[in-house]
Scaffold this active site. Sequence first.
Site, PDB file in Angstrom:
ATOM      1  N   GLU A 157       0.835  -1.203   0.000  1.00 34.13           N
ATOM      2  CA  GLU A 157       0.000   0.000   0.000  1.00 34.13           C
ATOM      3  C   GLU A 157       0.868   1.251   0.000  1.00 34.13           C
ATOM      4  O   GLU A 157       1.968   1.251   0.546  1.00 34.13           O
ATOM      5  CB  GLU A 157      -0.866   0.029   1.267  1.00 34.13           C
ATOM      6  CG  GLU A 157      -1.795  -1.146   1.374  1.00 34.13           C
ATOM      7  CD  GLU A 157      -2.647  -1.101   2.649  1.00 34.13           C
ATOM      8  OE1 GLU A 157      -2.669  -0.054   3.328  1.00 34.13           O
ATOM      9  OE2 GLU A 157      -3.270  -2.132   2.943  1.00 34.13           O
ATOM     10  N   CYS A 170       3.315   8.579   1.251  1.00 35.96           N
ATOM     11  CA  CYS A 170       3.669   7.644   2.311  1.00 35.96           C
ATOM     12  C   CYS A 170       3.909   6.294   1.655  1.00 35.96           C
ATOM     13  O   CYS A 170       3.030   5.745   0.988  1.00 35.96           O
ATOM     14  CB  CYS A 170       2.528   7.549   3.317  1.00 35.96           C
ATOM     15  SG  CYS A 170       2.893   6.319   4.573  1.00 35.96           S
ATOM     16  N   CYS A 177       5.552  -7.072   7.559  1.00 40.15           N
ATOM     17  CA  CYS A 177       6.518  -6.469   8.486  1.00 40.15           C
ATOM     18  C   CYS A 177       6.889  -7.521   9.515  1.00 40.15           C
ATOM     19  O   CYS A 177       6.048  -8.307   9.949  1.00 40.15           O
ATOM     20  CB  CYS A 177       5.896  -5.254   9.171  1.00 40.15           C
ATOM     21  SG  CYS A 177       7.046  -4.419  10.295  1.00 40.15           S
ATOM     22  N   CYS A 181       4.531  -5.432  16.043  1.00 42.86           N
ATOM     23  CA  CYS A 181       3.874  -4.507  16.990  1.00 42.86           C
ATOM     24  C   CYS A 181       2.412  -4.963  17.128  1.00 42.86           C
ATOM     25  O   CYS A 181       1.729  -5.194  16.125  1.00 42.86           O
ATOM     26  CB  CYS A 181       3.951  -3.062  16.482  1.00 42.86           C
ATOM     27  SG  CYS A 181       5.657  -2.514  16.275  1.00 42.86           S
ATOM     28  N   CYS A 184      -0.711  -3.359  15.176  1.00 46.49           N
ATOM     29  CA  CYS A 184      -0.500  -2.948  13.780  1.00 46.49           C
ATOM     30  C   CYS A 184      -0.903  -4.058  12.812  1.00 46.49           C
ATOM     31  O   CYS A 184      -0.557  -5.227  13.025  1.00 46.49           O
ATOM     32  CB  CYS A 184       0.972  -2.578  13.588  1.00 46.49           C
ATOM     33  SG  CYS A 184       1.394  -2.163  11.895  1.00 46.49           S
ATOM     34  N   GLY A 233       6.037  -2.218   6.663  1.00 55.03           N
ATOM     35  CA  GLY A 233       7.421  -2.672   6.766  1.00 55.03           C
ATOM     36  C   GLY A 233       8.259  -1.826   7.700  1.00 55.03           C
ATOM     37  O   GLY A 233       7.845  -0.762   8.173  1.00 55.03           O
ATOM     38  N   GLU A 234       9.448  -2.345   7.995  1.00 54.69           N
ATOM     39  CA  GLU A 234      10.402  -1.624   8.841  1.00 54.69           C
ATOM     40  C   GLU A 234      11.490  -1.059   7.913  1.00 54.69           C
ATOM     41  O   GLU A 234      12.341  -1.814   7.416  1.00 54.69           O
ATOM     42  CB  GLU A 234      10.983  -2.583   9.888  1.00 54.69           C
ATOM     43  CG  GLU A 234      12.175  -2.054  10.644  1.00 54.69           C
ATOM     44  CD  GLU A 234      11.995  -0.637  11.215  1.00 54.69           C
ATOM     45  OE1 GLU A 234      10.932  -0.334  11.776  1.00 54.69           O
ATOM     46  OE2 GLU A 234      12.923   0.166  11.069  1.00 54.69           O
ATOM     47  N   SER A 265      10.485   6.492   9.450  1.00 52.29           N
ATOM     48  CA  SER A 265       9.964   6.056  10.751  1.00 52.29           C
ATOM     49  C   SER A 265      10.469   4.646  11.061  1.00 52.29           C
ATOM     50  O   SER A 265      10.369   3.748  10.226  1.00 52.29           O
ATOM     51  CB  SER A 265       8.435   6.064  10.685  1.00 52.29           C
ATOM     52  OG  SER A 265       7.889   5.508  11.855  1.00 52.29           O
ATOM     53  N   SER A 288       9.386   5.043  16.708  1.00 51.35           N
ATOM     54  CA  SER A 288       8.108   4.589  17.272  1.00 51.35           C
ATOM     55  C   SER A 288       8.353   4.113  18.699  1.00 51.35           C
ATOM     56  O   SER A 288       8.773   2.977  18.917  1.00 51.35           O
ATOM     57  CB  SER A 288       7.547   3.451  16.423  1.00 51.35           C
ATOM     58  OG  SER A 288       7.231   3.943  15.153  1.00 51.35           O
ATOM     59  N   LEU A 289       8.064   4.977  19.670  1.00 48.32           N
ATOM     60  CA  LEU A 289       8.386   4.650  21.062  1.00 48.32           C
ATOM     61  C   LEU A 289       7.232   3.892  21.725  1.00 48.32           C
ATOM     62  O   LEU A 289       7.402   2.797  22.240  1.00 48.32           O
ATOM     63  CB  LEU A 289       8.712   5.951  21.811  1.00 48.32           C
ATOM     64  CG  LEU A 289       9.357   5.812  23.164  1.00 48.32           C
ATOM     65  CD1 LEU A 289      10.666   5.035  23.102  1.00 48.32           C
ATOM     66  CD2 LEU A 289       9.609   7.197  23.787  1.00 48.32           C
ATOM     67  N   HIS A 290       6.077   4.503  21.744  1.00 45.30           N
ATOM     68  CA  HIS A 290       4.817   3.874  22.188  1.00 45.30           C
ATOM     69  C   HIS A 290       4.720   3.562  23.686  1.00 45.30           C
ATOM     70  O   HIS A 290       3.636   3.252  24.184  1.00 45.30           O
ATOM     71  CB  HIS A 290       4.491   2.603  21.394  1.00 45.30           C
ATOM     72  CG  HIS A 290       4.492   2.777  19.916  1.00 45.30           C
ATOM     73  ND1 HIS A 290       4.151   3.952  19.287  1.00 45.30           N
ATOM     74  CD2 HIS A 290       4.793   1.919  18.905  1.00 45.30           C
ATOM     75  CE1 HIS A 290       4.246   3.809  17.977  1.00 45.30           C
ATOM     76  NE2 HIS A 290       4.635   2.591  17.717  1.00 45.30           N
ATOM     77  N   ASN A 364      -5.637   3.603  15.468  1.00 50.35           N
ATOM     78  CA  ASN A 364      -6.591   3.400  14.371  1.00 50.35           C
ATOM     79  C   ASN A 364      -7.100   1.984  14.435  1.00 50.35           C
ATOM     80  O   ASN A 364      -6.282   1.045  14.376  1.00 50.35           O
ATOM     81  CB  ASN A 364      -5.851   3.528  13.045  1.00 50.35           C
ATOM     82  CG  ASN A 364      -6.079   4.858  12.420  1.00 50.35           C
ATOM     83  OD1 ASN A 364      -7.157   5.424  12.522  1.00 50.35           O
ATOM     84  ND2 ASN A 364      -5.060   5.343  11.766  1.00 50.35           N
ATOM     85  N   CYS A 407      -2.658   1.250   8.274  1.00 47.48           N
ATOM     86  CA  CYS A 407      -1.675   0.636   7.406  1.00 47.48           C
ATOM     87  C   CYS A 407      -1.804  -0.888   7.309  1.00 47.48           C
ATOM     88  O   CYS A 407      -1.880  -1.569   8.314  1.00 47.48           O
ATOM     89  CB  CYS A 407      -0.318   0.981   8.000  1.00 47.48           C
ATOM     90  SG  CYS A 407       1.047   0.335   7.134  1.00 47.48           S
TER      91      CYS A 407
HETATM   92  N1  SAH Z   1       8.034   0.040  11.098  1.00 50.20           N
HETATM   93  C1  SAH Z   1       8.021   1.476  11.164  1.00 50.20           C
HETATM   94  C2  SAH Z   1       6.937   2.086  10.282  1.00 50.20           C
HETATM   95  C3  SAH Z   1       5.567   1.721  10.768  1.00 50.20           C
HETATM   96  S1  SAH Z   1       4.209   2.686  10.293  1.00 50.20           S
HETATM   97  C4  SAH Z   1       7.812   1.924  12.597  1.00 50.20           C
HETATM   98  O1  SAH Z   1       7.582   1.087  13.462  1.00 50.20           O
HETATM   99  O2  SAH Z   1       7.938   3.125  12.860  1.00 50.20           O
HETATM  100  C5  SAH Z   1       4.411   4.254  11.040  1.00 50.20           C
HETATM  101  C6  SAH Z   1       3.756   4.468  12.402  1.00 50.20           C
HETATM  102  O3  SAH Z   1       2.373   4.106  12.435  1.00 50.20           O
HETATM  103  C7  SAH Z   1       4.439   3.696  13.482  1.00 50.20           C
HETATM  104  O4  SAH Z   1       4.646   4.543  14.586  1.00 50.20           O
HETATM  105  C8  SAH Z   1       3.416   2.629  13.812  1.00 50.20           C
HETATM  106  O5  SAH Z   1       3.595   2.140  15.100  1.00 50.20           O
HETATM  107  C9  SAH Z   1       2.115   3.383  13.612  1.00 50.20           C
HETATM  108  N2  SAH Z   1       0.936   2.526  13.432  1.00 50.20           N
HETATM  109  C10 SAH Z   1       0.840   1.341  12.814  1.00 50.20           C
HETATM  110  N3  SAH Z   1      -0.419   0.848  12.894  1.00 50.20           N
HETATM  111  C11 SAH Z   1      -1.139   1.741  13.591  1.00 50.20           C
HETATM  112  C12 SAH Z   1      -2.505   1.806  14.026  1.00 50.20           C
HETATM  113  N4  SAH Z   1      -3.367   0.833  13.779  1.00 50.20           N
HETATM  114  N5  SAH Z   1      -2.900   2.891  14.716  1.00 50.20           N
HETATM  115  C13 SAH Z   1      -2.010   3.893  14.995  1.00 50.20           C
HETATM  116  N6  SAH Z   1      -0.732   3.875  14.631  1.00 50.20           N
HETATM  117  C14 SAH Z   1      -0.286   2.816  13.938  1.00 50.20           C
END
Ligand code: SAH
Length: 442
Positions: A157, A170, A177, A181, A184, A233-234, A265, A288-290, A364, A407
């Site tokens: 995508e 984007c 991936c 996570c 995701c 993907g990463e 990212s 992406s800390l979270h 999301n 995504c």
């Molecule tokens: N692998 C990379 C790119 C991922 S997508 C990474 O981890 O950063 C970019 C961002 O969107 C990341 O911060 C990821 O954690 C976040 N993301 C993915 N799915 C999501 C969702 N369902 N809701 C909110 N953020 C999401």
Amino acid sequence: MPAHQTKPLKEWQRALFLNQPGTRPSIHPGWRFPDLVDPRTITVMSLTLPILPESQPQPPEGLPKPLPGFLDVPVESLREWLAERRQPPMRINQIRKQLLANRATSFEDMSDLPKQLRTELAASFSLLSTRVERHLFAMSDDTHKLVLRLEDDKMIECVLIQDDGRATACISTQVGCGMGCVFCASGLNGVVRNLTVGEMVEQLVRLRNLTNPKSTNPDRAPRLTHIVVMGMGEPLANLDRLLEALAIAGDKNGLCVGQRHVTISTVGLPAKIRQLADVGKQYHLAVSLHAASDGLRTQIVPTNDKTGISAILEAADYFYEKTGRQVTYEYVVLGGMNDGPTHAKELARLLAGRKAHVNLIPWNDVEGMTFRRPMDDHLQGLIDTLHRSGVSVKVRKRKGSEIDAACGQLRRLLEGKTASGLETAVHSGNAIDGAFTPTAPE
Ligand code: SAH
């Protein structure tokens, strides 16, 4: 309403059209196709998406193998190919410029090449190796989402977000991936493979071709202005190829997107962050800390078990020292999981004193997952706590709310998979911003 039920259509949604292969899409008379879009390529424009049968139509057996994608043919082989036809090597740059800068969509379009050469090129290479499997368009804000089918039938995508005079692409870097996570959709079935340089550049080319080169609207850029590497993907797991693709994107004879307008990212791979810092480019880094404690982060981002937050922050600090570029920390806000006052204080403590910016991303929805979006007062609590500690913070905007979700979900849907394994029509009235909205790099 259960997640798998569809919503009643609002008026604009009656513009919904669905194109089955081989038929021309229809559209409600009150609506128009977006400018510059060939209606034959738009397949879906809706809030609700159909689940296709599990077995996708396969090309009939015995068909010749697809031609190699031009962008992935090694320069040496192209030189030889040209030499066999008594053509100079400079043709390679001519063709690239036509594709990347002049928006040629076929070799035939390249009027500065000899006619015979154009015919031979078309017989030997595909100018673009990907095919548009689905094209979604959000009328409300001109967001486009493409699902591209690759030569080996895998799908990825990419999204075009248009806002404030910016056109942000984007893009994805892998099929699937491997980071896992837990919230995701992209990683639900693991990683299949890295994308090639050409496959990454093609996403940019196809999205750029959706911008209007004659735009006089100050909100709509006439070309790509920004790139966020936040799709499937990463990116740092495919760093060498990504850097090649971004070099093409930045080329004056290419797509002309400046380094400072590119954001990468990452889940946080310390050695790769350092490698990126050392390449001497001005790309912007988003981590992406979270979560601010290792225990919680490992629950949300399983790879944290091996890396740990402090190694990631040290690598990010190194990135800042080397490049002078402020690092963005992404924080997906999961209601009841990482959005309480204690989480807010931990996060503020971790980042205060660092030159850091925080992007809060309300989760999301992903079909079949039970996480929740945060309540407004919890989100506000995070913002206030970070502000009080002097940490700059923004909540990521929702974009393209009419078109499907976070995504990696659409691809799964088209493959007939949902996280819950349900094969029902999936409600898709969510924003696509989770993984796609730009972080407004300067
Ligand atoms: N692998 C990379 C790119 C991922 S997508 C990474 O981890 O950063 C970019 C961002 O969107 C990341 O911060 C990821 O954690 C976040 N993301 C993915 N799915 C999501 C969702 N369902 N809701 C909110 N953020 C999401």
